[in-house]
Each structure stands twice: as C-alpha cells, then as structure tokens.
Design a protein around this motif. Structure first.
Motif, PDB file in Angstrom:
ATOM      1  N   LEU A   3       1.933  13.483  -5.031  1.00  0.00           N
ATOM      2  CA  LEU A   3       1.585  12.232  -5.719  1.00  0.00           C
ATOM      3  C   LEU A   3       0.373  11.574  -5.088  1.00  0.00           C
ATOM      4  O   LEU A   3      -0.494  11.043  -5.790  1.00  0.00           O
ATOM      5  CB  LEU A   3       2.767  11.272  -5.711  1.00  0.00           C
ATOM      6  N   ASP A   4       0.303  11.600  -3.779  1.00  0.00           N
ATOM      7  CA  ASP A   4      -0.850  11.020  -3.080  1.00  0.00           C
ATOM      8  C   ASP A   4      -2.130  11.826  -3.336  1.00  0.00           C
ATOM      9  O   ASP A   4      -3.188  11.257  -3.600  1.00  0.00           O
ATOM     10  CB  ASP A   4      -0.587  10.946  -1.578  1.00  0.00           C
ATOM     11  N   GLN A   5      -2.008  13.139  -3.287  1.00  0.00           N
ATOM     12  CA  GLN A   5      -3.170  14.006  -3.474  1.00  0.00           C
ATOM     13  C   GLN A   5      -3.822  13.777  -4.832  1.00  0.00           C
ATOM     14  O   GLN A   5      -5.048  13.778  -4.950  1.00  0.00           O
ATOM     15  CB  GLN A   5      -2.764  15.478  -3.342  1.00  0.00           C
ATOM     16  N   VAL A  14       9.961   4.649  -7.785  1.00  0.00           N
ATOM     17  CA  VAL A  14      10.931   5.298  -6.910  1.00  0.00           C
ATOM     18  C   VAL A  14      10.684   6.801  -6.943  1.00  0.00           C
ATOM     19  O   VAL A  14      10.466   7.369  -8.010  1.00  0.00           O
ATOM     20  CB  VAL A  14      12.383   5.023  -7.377  1.00  0.00           C
ATOM     21  N   VAL A  15      10.721   7.435  -5.785  1.00  0.00           N
ATOM     22  CA  VAL A  15      10.603   8.881  -5.683  1.00  0.00           C
ATOM     23  C   VAL A  15      11.799   9.385  -4.886  1.00  0.00           C
ATOM     24  O   VAL A  15      12.109   8.852  -3.818  1.00  0.00           O
ATOM     25  CB  VAL A  15       9.281   9.290  -4.985  1.00  0.00           C
TER      26      VAL A  15
END
Length: 98
Positions: A3-5, A14-15
């Motif tokens: 998700l960050d990449q 929420v993850v």
C-alpha cells in the motif's frame, strides 16, 4: 509495504493481515476485527475474496460475500462456499453495488 509503495494507504482506514486478528481465515475474526474498527455491524460489510476461505470467513462473520474470479478461485467452488455474488473482475464491484 504494498500500500505504501503504490501510495494506496490513504484509501484504507483499516488493514488486516494474518498477524492482526486473534485467528485467521476461514475464522470470522479478521472480518469482525475490521467491522469493529470501522464501527460498522458485520451484516453491513462486504467481504470480497478469490478463495473459499474468504467466502467462509465473510459468511461466518455475517457479512455479505462476493467471490472474484480474477484470482485463485473457481466459480463452482465459490458458489459451493455460498458466495452471495460472483464477479469476473474486482472492478465490477461498483456495478454490483449500484
């Protein structure tokens, strides 16, 4: 990290991973964890997944379930698991909810 990449984290409140909830799918704990964190009853949630494990977890939590055929699952097995709907592609979800 994924998700960050791809700069997707802002789109998720929420993850949940295999290490987040006390039990893993097909137990309903991951689905119930998300519902609780979002403050939404599980019956108002939709579990989208490509395997029978996803469908079982969603149904056991009381959520609606949508199987998608763009991953590992096959239509027959997702139907047998009790998916409320089955889509060829995840992108069709928006059409289903309209």
């Amino acid at each position: 990290a994924f998700l960050d990449q791809f700069e997707l984290r802002p789109y998720f409140k929420v993850v949940v991973s295999a290490l987040t909830a006390p039990r893993i799918k097909p137990h309903p704990a991951p689905v119930l964890y998300v519902a609780e964190r979002l403050g939404v009853p599980a019956v108002n949630c939709v579990m989208v997944g490509d395997t029978t494990v996803d469908i079982h977890a969603g149904r056991r939590a009381g959520a609606q379930t949508v199987g998608v055929l763009c991953g590992f699952g096959e239509r027959d097995e997702l139907e047998q698991a009790g998916a409320h709907a089955i889509l060829d592609r995840t992108a069709q979800l928006g059409e289903l909810l309209l």
